[in-house]
Motif scaffolding. Structure first.
Motif, PDB file in Angstrom:
ATOM      1  N   PRO A   8      -5.112  17.696  -9.863  1.00 21.27           N
ATOM      2  CA  PRO A   8      -5.295  16.251  -9.745  1.00 21.27           C
ATOM      3  C   PRO A   8      -5.391  15.808  -8.282  1.00 21.27           C
ATOM      4  O   PRO A   8      -4.687  16.318  -7.414  1.00 21.27           O
ATOM      5  N   GLU A   9      -6.253  14.853  -8.023  1.00 19.36           N
ATOM      6  CA  GLU A   9      -6.397  14.240  -6.692  1.00 19.36           C
ATOM      7  C   GLU A   9      -6.723  12.774  -6.902  1.00 19.36           C
ATOM      8  O   GLU A   9      -7.519  12.419  -7.778  1.00 19.36           O
ATOM      9  N   SER A  10      -6.103  11.903  -6.131  1.00 24.09           N
ATOM     10  CA  SER A  10      -6.313  10.463  -6.313  1.00 24.09           C
ATOM     11  C   SER A  10      -7.343   9.924  -5.333  1.00 24.09           C
ATOM     12  O   SER A  10      -7.388  10.316  -4.164  1.00 24.09           O
ATOM     13  N   PHE A  11      -8.161   8.992  -5.841  1.00 21.71           N
ATOM     14  CA  PHE A  11      -9.217   8.367  -5.060  1.00 21.71           C
ATOM     15  C   PHE A  11      -9.137   6.850  -5.213  1.00 21.71           C
ATOM     16  O   PHE A  11      -8.501   6.339  -6.138  1.00 21.71           O
ATOM     17  N   THR A  12      -9.790   6.146  -4.297  1.00 28.00           N
ATOM     18  CA  THR A  12      -9.742   4.686  -4.280  1.00 28.00           C
ATOM     19  C   THR A  12     -11.163   4.117  -4.304  1.00 28.00           C
ATOM     20  O   THR A  12     -12.136   4.835  -4.054  1.00 28.00           O
ATOM     21  N   TRP A  67     -13.655  -1.054 -13.360  1.00 30.34           N
ATOM     22  CA  TRP A  67     -14.157  -1.231 -11.988  1.00 30.34           C
ATOM     23  C   TRP A  67     -13.567  -0.182 -11.060  1.00 30.34           C
ATOM     24  O   TRP A  67     -14.288   0.430 -10.265  1.00 30.34           O
ATOM     25  N   VAL A  68     -12.263   0.050 -11.148  1.00 28.07           N
ATOM     26  CA  VAL A  68     -11.609   1.053 -10.298  1.00 28.07           C
ATOM     27  C   VAL A  68     -12.214   2.427 -10.550  1.00 28.07           C
ATOM     28  O   VAL A  68     -12.506   3.180  -9.608  1.00 28.07           O
ATOM     29  N   LEU A  69     -12.427   2.771 -11.811  1.00 29.97           N
ATOM     30  CA  LEU A  69     -13.005   4.069 -12.143  1.00 29.97           C
ATOM     31  C   LEU A  69     -14.408   4.212 -11.574  1.00 29.97           C
ATOM     32  O   LEU A  69     -14.734   5.215 -10.930  1.00 29.97           O
ATOM     33  N   PRO A 111      -5.330  -0.009  -7.029  1.00 30.75           N
ATOM     34  CA  PRO A 111      -6.607   0.520  -7.521  1.00 30.75           C
ATOM     35  C   PRO A 111      -6.736   2.012  -7.238  1.00 30.75           C
ATOM     36  O   PRO A 111      -7.460   2.437  -6.329  1.00 30.75           O
ATOM     37  N   LEU A 112      -6.018   2.815  -8.007  1.00 29.31           N
ATOM     38  CA  LEU A 112      -6.008   4.267  -7.860  1.00 29.31           C
ATOM     39  C   LEU A 112      -6.627   4.922  -9.090  1.00 29.31           C
ATOM     40  O   LEU A 112      -6.395   4.473 -10.214  1.00 29.31           O
ATOM     41  N   GLN A 113      -7.400   5.973  -8.868  1.00 26.51           N
ATOM     42  CA  GLN A 113      -7.957   6.746  -9.969  1.00 26.51           C
ATOM     43  C   GLN A 113      -7.858   8.228  -9.638  1.00 26.51           C
ATOM     44  O   GLN A 113      -8.314   8.665  -8.583  1.00 26.51           O
ATOM     45  N   SER A 114      -7.262   8.992 -10.530  1.00 21.26           N
ATOM     46  CA  SER A 114      -7.155  10.436 -10.337  1.00 21.26           C
ATOM     47  C   SER A 114      -8.314  11.154 -11.004  1.00 21.26           C
ATOM     48  O   SER A 114      -8.783  10.750 -12.075  1.00 21.26           O
TER      49      SER A 114
END
Length: 691
Positions: free
Chosen positions: A373-377, A445-447, A277-280
Motif C-alpha cells: 500500500p502507498e498513499s497518494f493525494t 473526486w479524491v480517487l 483527501p487521501l487514497q491508497s
C-alpha cells in the motif's frame, strides 16, 4: 512477454529470459522486513504509556521517526511515539529507499537537502548505519518518448534551476551516458541529467538511527500500542484543541499530536471529525537476481518507461508508476507488513519497456515482488500542517511515494511548526488548508484526482497544465454562458475558473486590444469572499493586516496578511463596511466590519489564518463565508465606467465613487456591492452579486 504466474512461499514470481517465463524459488518480501527485535533498544520497557507528554507522534514509519528526532534536536524531549505494531510498519518497511535531490520548486529542493544532510550524519550521531550509499542519480529522456523535445527542454530547465539553488548536477551528452552507466542502451537517448549527490538508504536502519538518537535525548517510543481515540476541548470561534490521546496502554494528556500514519491517516483524523483527501493504491517493485555490471551504478529514472531502477546488492530493484493503478478501498489496521499479489497486467509492460534501456534485466530471474500500500493525494503533494479547526493536531501524511526523500526536511519543518507556531519555509503547496473540505470528503473526486497524479508522476510538465480528472466541481453562475462562448477553464480549488489563454492566439490579441481600448468583463467568482465582524473585528484587522485599517467605512485597501513574525502570508483586498439589510452582499451586523476578498486557490488558507490568529489572540469575532453565494464579475478598461453608468442611476463618477472604495448600488435592477478596484491599474469595478 511476461505471461503466466507461479507462486512460491506465498509470493508471485516471474522473470523474462529470451521471451519465456523463468520461475525461481522466491525469497519474498521477508528479507526486507524488519526483525521482531528491530529497534528494541528504543522501545519503552514499561507496559503503560506516560501520563502526559508535550507531543505525541502517531505512527512509527520514517516520517514519525523523523518528527521525533527533529523535536529532540530542538530540545523537546518530553515526547512519545506510538506505533500500533513495530517501527517501519505500513509502507516504510518496503520502500525502495531511492534518494535523489532534484526538486521542481525551491521548497521541494530544501526539504530534500535537509534529508540528505540528515542521512549523511546519522551514523556518526548514533552508531547506527542508515545504509547510505552515494551512488548518484541519472535522469534519462528518449527520442521514443512522446513530446521528447518538450522533455528535453524540461530537463534543461531543471538543471538551470538546480544550479540556482545549489545542487551539483549536469546535462550529459547522450554519447557520454554510456561512460556513466555501461550496461545501459543509449542509442535513443536525447537528453540526460546526472548528479553525483543521489543515493539510497535502508529504511529500517534509518528509522532505528532516528529513534535511537531521540530516545537517547529523552524521548520515548512505545510499540504495539494502537491509538483508540483522541479527545479535544472547545475553544473560541467554534474551534477545538487537542487534550488527550487514548491508547491500548493508557491515556496521555497532551497539547500536540502529529499524525504520521500515511495511508491509515484518516483512521486517526476520524477521531477528531476530520477527513483528508487521501487514497491508497497497490504499488511497488521487483527485486532481480544478480546482474553483471550493475553493482554501484547510479539510480535511474527512465521517463519513456515511467520506471526507475536502483542497485540492490548485485541485483536491481525495478519500480514503475502504473498506467491503471489499483485503488484500495480500505486499509486494514492489521496489515503492518502485508503485501498483495503482484499485478503483472499493470506492471509487466513497464518492466518490459525498461528492459530496452537495460537489456540485462530481460535475462535474469526475479527473486521477489513487493506490491504494497502507498498513499497518494489529489495534487501529488503531501498533506501537512496544523489543522485549522483543531489546535495542536498536526497532519503529516500522503507522501506519494516520496516519503523517504522528503522525510528529513518535513520532519524538521513539522517539529519547528509544533514548537514555534509556524514552519521556517513556505509550505503552502503542502498545507492542509489548500483543500476545499467538501472535496476532501468526496471519495470519487479524491480517487480520480489521486489516480491521475500517480499515473502522471513521470509525465512532461507543460505550461498551463491542469488536471483532467474530477473537473466541474464548483461552477460560477456564468459558467454555461462562458462555455458556450468558447472560454477556456482552469481548475482552482475545485472551481472552473476562466483562463487567460496565451497572447499569441488571435482571439486573445483581440481581447487584449479590446481591454486596452474599450473594456472587458472577467468572471472571478472563484475568489474567496468573507465578512469579518464582531466586537473585536477592528482589533483583529489591525493585528492581521499590514495596512492602516482605521479608515472610514466605504474605504477599500489592498493589503498584506501577516503572520506572528510580521512576515507576509498573502495579499488581499479589505473593505471597511457597516451592517446592511442582511443579504449576502451586505449582511446585518453591529459596528464596523470588513469585507475580505482573496484569490480562489488561497481562499481557505486565508480564512483559516484569520480564524487561527483570532483564536490565539482571544478576539471575539465572526468570519462568515460568502464564497458560494456571491458571484464576482470584474469590468475593467477605459470605457468600463461608461458602460456601467448606463445600467444604474447611482453616480459612478470620481467624486461620488473614488478609487479605491466600495458601495452598495443598484445595477440593471440588481442590488450588489461594487468595489472600485483594479489589480492592473485600469479603470474598472468589481461587482459582487447574490447568486
Amino acid at each position: 512477454m511476461l505471461r503466466g504466474a507461479a507462486r512460491r512461499s506465498g509470493v508471485l514470481v516471474r522473470a523474462a529470459r529470451g521471451g519465456r517465463l523463468v520461475v525461481r524459488a522466491a525469497t519474498g518480501g521477508g528479507s526486507l522486513r524488519p526483525s521482531s527485535t528491530a529497534a528494541a533498544t528504543q522501545v519503552d520497557g514499561v507496559g503503560a504509556v506516560p501520563g502526559e507528554a508535550d507531543v505525541v507522534v502517531v505512527g512509527g514509519g520514517v516520517l514519525g521517526c523523523s518528527c521525533l528526532y527533529h523535536l529532540a534536536q530542538l530540545g523537546v524531549t518530553n515526547t512519545v511515539l506510538l506505533e500500533a505494531h513495530q517501527l517501519t510498519a505500513g509502507t516504510t518497511w518496503h520502500t525502495a529507499g531511492m534518494m535523489h535531490f532534484f526538486g521542481k520548486t525551491e521548497t521541494e529542493y530544501l526539504l530534500r537537502d535537509v534529508t540528505a544532510a540528515m542521512v549523511r550524519r546519522l551514523e556518526g550521531e548514533t552508531g547506527v548505519s542508515p545504509g547510505w550509499i552515494q551512488n548518484g542519480s541519472l535522469l534519462v529522456s528518449s527520442t521514443e518518448e512522446p513530446y521528447s523535445e518538450q522533455r528535453k527542454n524540461e530537463l534543461e530547465r531543471l538543471v538551470t534551476f538546480m544550479h540556482a539553488v545549489g545542487l551539483d548536477c549536469e546535462l550529459v551528452p547522450p554519447a557520454q551516458v554510456k561512460d556513466i552507466y555501461p550496461i545501459m542502451e543509449t542509442g535513443d537517448i536525447n537528453c540526460a541529467v546526472y548528479s553525483a549527490t543521489g543515493g539510497q538508504v535502508e529504511p529500517a536502519g534509518l528509522c532505528e538511527g532516528l529513534s535511537r538518537w531521540a530516545v537517547g535525548a529523552g524521548a520515548r517510543v512505545v510499540q504495539g500500542c494502537p491509538v483508540t481515540d483522541i479527545t479535544t476541548t472547545n475553544t473560541l470561534l467554534g474551534g477545538r484543541r487537542v487534550s488527550h490521546v487514548h491508547t491500548a496502554k493508557g491515556v496521555i494528556k497532551t497539547n500536540a499530536v502529529i499524525n504520521t500514519t500515511g495511508g491509515w491517516g484518516n483512521d486517526i483524523t476520524s477521531m477528531i471529525g476530520v477527513t483528508l483527501p487521501l487514497q491508497s493504491f497497490k504499488h511497488g517493485y521487483v527485486v532481480t537476481e544478480k546482474i553483471e555490471g550493475a553493482f554501484g551504478m547510479p539510480n535511474v529514472r527512465n521517463y519513456v518507461s515511467s520506471a526507475y531502477c536502483k542497485t540492490q546488492g548485485d541485483g536491481m530493484i525495478v519500480g514503475a508508476f502504473e498506467p491503471n493503478p489499483e485503488p484500495i478501498e480500505k486499509l486494514s489496521p492489521n496489515f503492518p507488513f502485508g503485501l498483495y499479489e503482484m499485478n503483472w497486467d499493470n506492471f509487466g509492460p513497464r518492466y518490459e519497456s525498461i528492459t530496452k534501456r537495460i537489456p540485462a534485466l530481460g535475462s535474469v530471474g526475479i527473486k521477489s515482488t513487493i506490491w504494497g500500500p502507498e498513499s497518494f493525494t489529489p495534487d501529488g503533494n503531501p498533506i501537512v500542517g496544523e489543522d485549522p479547526d483543531v489546535q495542536g493536531f498536526f497532519h503529516c501524511c500522503g507522501f506519494n511515494s516520496h516519503g523517504m526523500q522528503l522525510s528529513g526536511g518535513m520532519g524538521d519543518q513539522i517539529a519547528k511548526w509544533v514548537v514555534r507556531g509556524e514552519p521556517e519555509i513556505d509550505l503552502f503547496a503542502y498545507d492542509v488548508r489548500r483543500f476545499h473540505p467538501p472535496l476532501s470528503k468526496n471519495k470519487p473526486w479524491v480517487l480520480a484526482r489521486s489516480q491521475e497524479c500517480l499515473i502522471s508522476n513521470y509525465s512532461v510538465s507543460f505550461p498551463h497544465d491542469d488536471p483532467l480528472a474530477g473537473r466541474g466541481q464548483r461552477l460560477s453562475p456564468l459558467h454555461k454562458d462562458l462555455e458556450a462562448a468558447g472560454s477556456v477553464f482552469q481548475e482552482r480549488n475545485g472551481w472552473e475558473a476562466t483562463r487567460v489563454v496565451p497572447f499569441q492566439s488571435g482571439a486573445n490579441r483581440a481581447g487584449v486590444r479590446g481591454l486596452q481600448e474599450q473594456a472587458a468583463v472577467f468572471d472571478m467568482t472563484s475568489f474567496g469572499k468573507y465578512f469579518l465582524t464582531g466586537p473585536d473585528a477592528q482589533k483583529a484587522a489591525d493585528w492581521i493586516f499590514s495596512a492602516d485599517m482605521t479608515r472610514a467605512a466605504g474605504s477599500t485597501v489592498y493589503t498584506c496578511m501577516l503572520n506572528q513574525r510580521g512576515g507576509v502570508e498573502a495579499d488581499l483586498s479589505v473593505s471597511v463596511c457597516e451592517g446592511g439589510e442582511g443579504a449576502a452582499h451586505e449582511p446585518g451586523f453591529e459596528g464596523r466590519g470588513f469585507y475580505i476578498t482573496t484569490g480562489g486557490s488561497t481562499a481557505r488558507y486565508c480564512a483559516q489564518h484569520i480564524l487561527m490568529e483570532s483564536r490565539r489572540q482571544g478576539f471575539r469575532v465572526d468570519l462568515t463565508d460568502h464564497t458560494e453565494d456571491l458571484a464576482l464579475i470584474s469590468v475593467q478598461g477605459p470605457h468600463s465606467r461608461d458602460i456601467l453608468q448606463q445600467l444604474t442611476r447611482d453616480d459612478l463618477g470620481d467624486a461620488a465613487f473614488p478609487y479605491p472604495s466600495h458601495r452598495v448600488i443598484s445595477l440593471a435592477g440588481h442590488t450588489l456591492r461594487a468595489l472600485r478596484l483594479s489589480f492592473v491599474g485600469e479603470l474598472g469595478k468589481c461587482l459582487f452579486s447574490r447568486v
